[in-house]
Scaffold this motif. Structure first.
Motif, PDB file in Angstrom:
ATOM      1  N   ALA A 214      28.630  -6.388  46.681  1.00 41.71           N
ATOM      2  CA  ALA A 214      29.211  -5.076  46.967  1.00 41.71           C
ATOM      3  C   ALA A 214      28.112  -4.043  47.185  1.00 41.71           C
ATOM      4  N   GLN A 215      28.095  -3.435  48.355  1.00 47.68           N
ATOM      5  CA  GLN A 215      27.113  -2.397  48.662  1.00 47.68           C
ATOM      6  C   GLN A 215      27.254  -1.200  47.724  1.00 47.68           C
ATOM      7  N   SER A 216      28.485  -0.977  47.247  1.00 48.54           N
ATOM      8  CA  SER A 216      28.759   0.198  46.418  1.00 48.54           C
ATOM      9  C   SER A 216      28.061   0.137  45.058  1.00 48.54           C
ATOM     10  N   LYS A 217      27.582  -1.029  44.632  1.00 48.78           N
ATOM     11  CA  LYS A 217      26.902  -1.126  43.339  1.00 48.78           C
ATOM     12  C   LYS A 217      25.566  -0.404  43.354  1.00 48.78           C
ATOM     13  N   PHE A 218      24.895  -0.455  44.497  1.00 50.28           N
ATOM     14  CA  PHE A 218      23.588   0.172  44.577  1.00 50.28           C
ATOM     15  C   PHE A 218      23.722   1.681  44.463  1.00 50.28           C
ATOM     16  N   LEU A 219      22.833   2.278  43.641  1.00 48.68           N
ATOM     17  CA  LEU A 219      22.792   3.719  43.393  1.00 48.68           C
ATOM     18  C   LEU A 219      23.978   4.218  42.568  1.00 48.68           C
ATOM     19  N   ARG A 220      24.802   3.318  42.085  1.00 49.50           N
ATOM     20  CA  ARG A 220      25.930   3.700  41.226  1.00 49.50           C
ATOM     21  C   ARG A 220      25.887   2.971  39.890  1.00 49.50           C
ATOM     22  N   VAL A 221      25.618   1.671  39.923  1.00 54.22           N
ATOM     23  CA  VAL A 221      25.602   0.849  38.713  1.00 54.22           C
ATOM     24  C   VAL A 221      24.169   0.733  38.207  1.00 54.22           C
ATOM     25  N   LYS A 222      23.972   0.964  36.917  1.00 57.83           N
ATOM     26  CA  LYS A 222      22.615   0.970  36.360  1.00 57.83           C
ATOM     27  C   LYS A 222      21.995  -0.428  36.314  1.00 57.83           C
ATOM     28  N   GLN A 223      22.793  -1.449  36.061  1.00 57.83           N
ATOM     29  CA  GLN A 223      22.250  -2.809  36.004  1.00 57.83           C
ATOM     30  C   GLN A 223      23.276  -3.803  36.530  1.00 57.83           C
ATOM     31  N   PHE A 224      22.847  -4.695  37.404  1.00 59.84           N
ATOM     32  CA  PHE A 224      23.723  -5.734  37.935  1.00 59.84           C
ATOM     33  C   PHE A 224      22.856  -6.843  38.524  1.00 59.84           C
ATOM     34  N   THR A 225      23.491  -7.979  38.770  1.00 56.98           N
ATOM     35  CA  THR A 225      22.786  -9.152  39.305  1.00 56.98           C
ATOM     36  C   THR A 225      23.525  -9.672  40.527  1.00 56.98           C
ATOM     37  N   VAL A 226      22.775 -10.006  41.556  1.00 57.21           N
ATOM     38  CA  VAL A 226      23.326 -10.673  42.733  1.00 57.21           C
ATOM     39  C   VAL A 226      22.687 -12.060  42.816  1.00 57.21           C
ATOM     40  N   SER A 227      23.463 -13.039  43.263  1.00 52.42           N
ATOM     41  CA  SER A 227      22.943 -14.406  43.299  1.00 52.42           C
ATOM     42  C   SER A 227      23.651 -15.199  44.392  1.00 52.42           C
ATOM     43  N   GLY A 228      23.013 -16.291  44.797  1.00 53.85           N
ATOM     44  CA  GLY A 228      23.582 -17.161  45.821  1.00 53.85           C
ATOM     45  C   GLY A 228      23.140 -18.601  45.615  1.00 53.85           C
ATOM     46  N   THR A 229      23.933 -19.525  46.121  1.00 51.44           N
ATOM     47  CA  THR A 229      23.597 -20.935  46.034  1.00 51.44           C
ATOM     48  C   THR A 229      24.186 -21.679  47.220  1.00 51.44           C
ATOM     49  N   LYS A 230      23.483 -22.718  47.679  1.00 55.02           N
ATOM     50  CA  LYS A 230      23.971 -23.518  48.793  1.00 55.02           C
ATOM     51  C   LYS A 230      23.372 -24.911  48.702  1.00 55.02           C
ATOM     52  N   THR A 231      24.177 -25.921  49.082  1.00 49.59           N
ATOM     53  CA  THR A 231      23.742 -27.310  49.071  1.00 49.59           C
ATOM     54  C   THR A 231      23.858 -27.896  50.470  1.00 49.59           C
TER      55      THR A 231
END
Length: 269
Positions: A214-231
């Motif tokens: 979510a783009q909205s997390k940036f500059l609004r949420v103090k701490q968060f994690t983004v992650s991805g995985t693919k096989t």
């Protein structure tokens, strides 16, 4: 004899003025909370500094067997065979030290700009372990003229590797790593030169591991994690002609994560 007009006229005037005053006070009482709420509402951040903690991990495994058999013909009676087989594994575990990234608000509906400034990203470092073996052996009358071909393994083992890691927007609410990983290792087999077929011709790359964020997390949420995985998966074609046996597989899995922790001074608009 002259008499003053009835008091009702004056009383009526006073009543009208009083009504207007009450109405005015009512409007002010309604506007006051709205003004207070507007004063309490925080302004949007224009930019902020984040401490970024980035990680990436790769796992690979493969196995291959191919065997052909034909009549030796003029070389003598019996069958002449060729057998290629091998297997191997690889792991890469990378992590960056806490790094400072600046994030700016995008304009005109654009997503926020990540890691503004030097753009060096986060430097991932860690161990890269690869093991494997691959050989081609001839049997029958061909064996004397065709010595075994054994792939060198002197390059196998554990080495330290470094990758410059960034994040970029691929689409709305879609983040993807921007990182070139050199996973080639000389003198350590990672499968036969020909034999594996990747599903949908999709070859492994960390830069293809897309995630929804979510783009909205940036500059609004103090701490968060983004992650991805693919096989990614690869197989082999069935045996044809003189080939009596062909089997094998190869899988590669990439996983990454980035934790954002807001820090330092920030500007509002």
């Amino acid at each position: 004899m002259w008499r003053a007009p009835p008091a009702v006229t004056v009383a009526g005037m006073r009543s009208t003025a009083l009504t207007r005053s009450v109405c005015a006070l009512g409007v002010l009482s309604l506007l006051a909370p709205a003004a207070a709420d507007a004063a309490k509402k925080p302004k949007r951040l224009n930019e902020a500094l984040y401490t970024v903690i980035a990680r990436a991990e790769m796992k690979e495994e493969w196995n291959f067997l191919e065997r052909s058999e034909i009549e030796c013909g003029a070389g003598g009676p019996g069958s002449c065979t060729t057998e290629t087989k091998g297997s191997g594994k690889a792991t890469m575990q990378l992590k960056a030290k806490p790094t400072t990234w600046m994030v700016l608000r995008g304009t005109g509906g654009r997503p926020p700009m990540l890691n503004v400034g030097t753009g060096e990203g986060a430097q991932l470092t860690g161990p890269y372990l690869r093991t494997g073996e691959l050989s081609t052996i001839h049997g029958g009358q061909w064996a004397a003229a065709n010595p075994p071909q054994i792939a060198p393994t002197t390059g196998c083992g554990n080495q330290r590797t470094t990758v410059d890691f960034n994040l970029t927007w691929k689409g709305r609410n879609q983040l993807v790593p921007s990182a070139i990983v050199d996973d080639l290792r000389e003198d350590c087999p990672d499968g036969p030169s020909n034999g594996f077929e990747w599903e949908n011709d999709d070859t492994p790359s960390l830069m293809d591991v897309v995630t929804q964020a979510a783009q909205s997390k940036f500059l609004r949420v103090k701490q968060f994690t983004v992650s991805g995985t693919k096989t990614w998966k690869a197989g082999v074609n069935p045996p044809t002609g003189s080939y009596t046996v062909r089997s094998g597989y190869k899988t590669v899995k990439w996983t990454w994560s980035v934790t954002f922790q807001m820090k330092g001074k920030k500007k509002r608009r």
